[in-house]
Design an enzyme around this catalytic site. Structure first.
Site, mmCIF file in Angstrom:
data_model
loop_
_atom_site.group_PDB
_atom_site.id
_atom_site.type_symbol
_atom_site.label_atom_id
_atom_site.label_comp_id
_atom_site.label_asym_id
_atom_site.label_seq_id
_atom_site.Cartn_x
_atom_site.Cartn_y
_atom_site.Cartn_z
ATOM 1 N N ASN A 60 152.935 -42.742 154.058
ATOM 2 C CA ASN A 60 153.606 -43.828 153.334
ATOM 3 C C ASN A 60 155.071 -43.303 153.257
ATOM 4 O O ASN A 60 155.879 -43.878 152.723
ATOM 5 C CB ASN A 60 152.971 -43.852 152.073
ATOM 6 C CG ASN A 60 151.831 -44.689 152.048
ATOM 7 O OD1 ASN A 60 151.786 -45.733 152.638
ATOM 8 N ND2 ASN A 60 150.719 -44.001 151.263
ATOM 9 N N GLY A 70 161.726 -30.769 149.110
ATOM 10 C CA GLY A 70 160.705 -29.792 149.277
ATOM 11 C C GLY A 70 161.195 -28.334 148.654
ATOM 12 O O GLY A 70 162.187 -28.323 147.956
ATOM 13 N N ASP A 125 149.963 -32.303 157.863
ATOM 14 C CA ASP A 125 150.025 -31.949 156.513
ATOM 15 C C ASP A 125 150.776 -30.600 156.792
ATOM 16 O O ASP A 125 150.650 -29.827 157.637
ATOM 17 C CB ASP A 125 148.460 -31.352 155.983
ATOM 18 C CG ASP A 125 148.344 -31.236 154.578
ATOM 19 O OD1 ASP A 125 148.985 -32.065 153.794
ATOM 20 O OD2 ASP A 125 147.955 -30.422 153.978
ATOM 21 N N THR A 126 151.592 -30.136 155.758
ATOM 22 C CA THR A 126 152.239 -28.760 155.612
ATOM 23 C C THR A 126 152.228 -28.017 154.635
ATOM 24 O O THR A 126 151.758 -28.487 153.517
ATOM 25 C CB THR A 126 153.928 -29.271 155.824
ATOM 26 O OG1 THR A 126 154.011 -30.106 157.167
ATOM 27 C CG2 THR A 126 154.717 -28.133 155.710
ATOM 28 N N LYS A 186 167.632 -29.093 161.671
ATOM 29 C CA LYS A 186 166.543 -28.616 161.067
ATOM 30 C C LYS A 186 165.204 -29.113 161.843
ATOM 31 O O LYS A 186 164.376 -28.379 162.187
ATOM 32 C CB LYS A 186 166.241 -29.538 159.548
ATOM 33 C CG LYS A 186 164.879 -29.023 158.981
ATOM 34 C CD LYS A 186 164.782 -29.683 157.762
ATOM 35 C CE LYS A 186 163.262 -29.442 157.198
ATOM 36 N NZ LYS A 186 163.074 -30.124 156.218
HETATM 37 P P1 IMP Z 1 153.349 -32.795 153.309
HETATM 38 O O1 IMP Z 1 152.058 -32.378 153.931
HETATM 39 O O2 IMP Z 1 154.585 -32.952 154.719
HETATM 40 O O3 IMP Z 1 153.256 -33.795 152.373
HETATM 41 O O4 IMP Z 1 154.058 -31.455 152.796
HETATM 42 C C1 IMP Z 1 153.439 -30.829 151.393
HETATM 43 C C2 IMP Z 1 154.714 -30.234 150.658
HETATM 44 O O5 IMP Z 1 155.085 -29.231 151.412
HETATM 45 C C3 IMP Z 1 155.712 -31.004 150.383
HETATM 46 O O6 IMP Z 1 155.468 -31.988 149.111
HETATM 47 C C4 IMP Z 1 156.753 -30.018 150.182
HETATM 48 O O7 IMP Z 1 156.909 -29.674 148.801
HETATM 49 C C5 IMP Z 1 156.460 -29.062 151.112
HETATM 50 N N1 IMP Z 1 157.294 -29.455 152.323
HETATM 51 C C6 IMP Z 1 156.623 -29.911 153.548
HETATM 52 N N2 IMP Z 1 157.556 -30.115 154.544
HETATM 53 C C7 IMP Z 1 158.632 -29.332 154.161
HETATM 54 C C8 IMP Z 1 160.038 -28.992 154.566
HETATM 55 O O8 IMP Z 1 160.294 -29.548 155.630
HETATM 56 N N3 IMP Z 1 160.848 -28.451 153.929
HETATM 57 C C9 IMP Z 1 160.511 -28.098 152.662
HETATM 58 N N4 IMP Z 1 159.400 -28.041 151.868
HETATM 59 C C10 IMP Z 1 158.547 -28.915 152.541
#
Ligand code: IMP
Length: 193
Positions: free
Chosen positions: A9, A150, A69-70, A172
């Site tokens: 989303n 983040g 997912d990160t 980046k």
């Molecule tokens: P998502 O899976 O991309 O939603 O990432 C999960 C969480 O990891 C996010 O809510 C951020 O807190 C952190 N995160 C993900 N990608 C980044 C980034 O590129 N920089 C900094 N924090 C990140």
């Protein structure tokens, strides 16, 4: 052109992927397919969570799909916040709290090594593929910069002299975990087309 769902989303991520895949695929988001469900992210790894989201869309909507997912993994904290990155401070997507918790836990730590890892799960033509990207760096002792999101303001990648929050989006993307995982996905998808 073939359509593929990006299970997100996040308008910013969607726009980025649309650009990268343009000419090959029409990338649509969850809202575009009328999916407003709270897709569970209950796995204990980032790969597992990416897969859960992609599977959900492919099973409920019968469309090819990918999902990301990160996690930020800090050596001295045994890999935390990891899969808990979004809600490490107790409240989902509250970056200020998340960062404060990391800085508190890292007080006095000399080993400040960390990495961001992204997993992308793709389900296309009934087959599942996982693509990964990572960037290694260090956790600073205080915030630097106001860009990004983040944990960007406390993470300095090895390839740069500043944090992600002090770079342009293009700088980046060129070295980031997500940029690298997306490049692998895009290379795979362009070979298939
Ligand atoms: P998502 O899976 O991309 O939603 O990432 C999960 C969480 O990891 C996010 O809510 C951020 O807190 C952190 N995160 C993900 N990608 C980044 C980034 O590129 N920089 C900094 N924090 C990140």
């Amino acid at each position: 052109m073939k359509k593929i769902v990006f299970a997100t989303n996040n308008a910013h991520k969607l726009q980025e992927l649309r650009q990268i895949m343009s000419g090959h695929y029409e990338v649509v988001g969850l809202a575009d397919i009328g999916c407003h469900d709270d897709i569970p992210e209950t796995a204990d790894t980032i790969e597992g969570n990416a897969l859960l989201k992609a599977k959900y869309v492919s099973e409920h909507y019968g469309m090819d799909c990918f999902s990301d997912d990160t996690g930020l993994e800090i050596e001295a904290l045994g890999g935390e916040p990891g899969v808990m990155s979004a809600r490490y401070g107790g409240v989902a997507h509250d970056s200020e709290r998340n960062i404060s918790k990391v800085l508190n836990k890292m007080q006095g730590q000399t080993n400040r090594r960390a990495r961001f890892r992204t997993a992308i799960a793709l389900i296309a033509n009934g087959q599942t593929h996982i693509f990964e990207g990572e960037v290694r760096g260090t956790i600073l002792t205080e915030r630097h910069g106001t860009g990004g999101f983040g944990y960007d303001s406390i993470f300095k990648p090895d390839e740069a002299d500043c944090t992600f929050a002090e770079m342009s989006a293009d700088q980046k993307n060129a070295i980031s975990h997500r940029g690298r995982a997306v490049a692998r996905l895009a290379a795979f998808m362009s070979r298939k087309n």
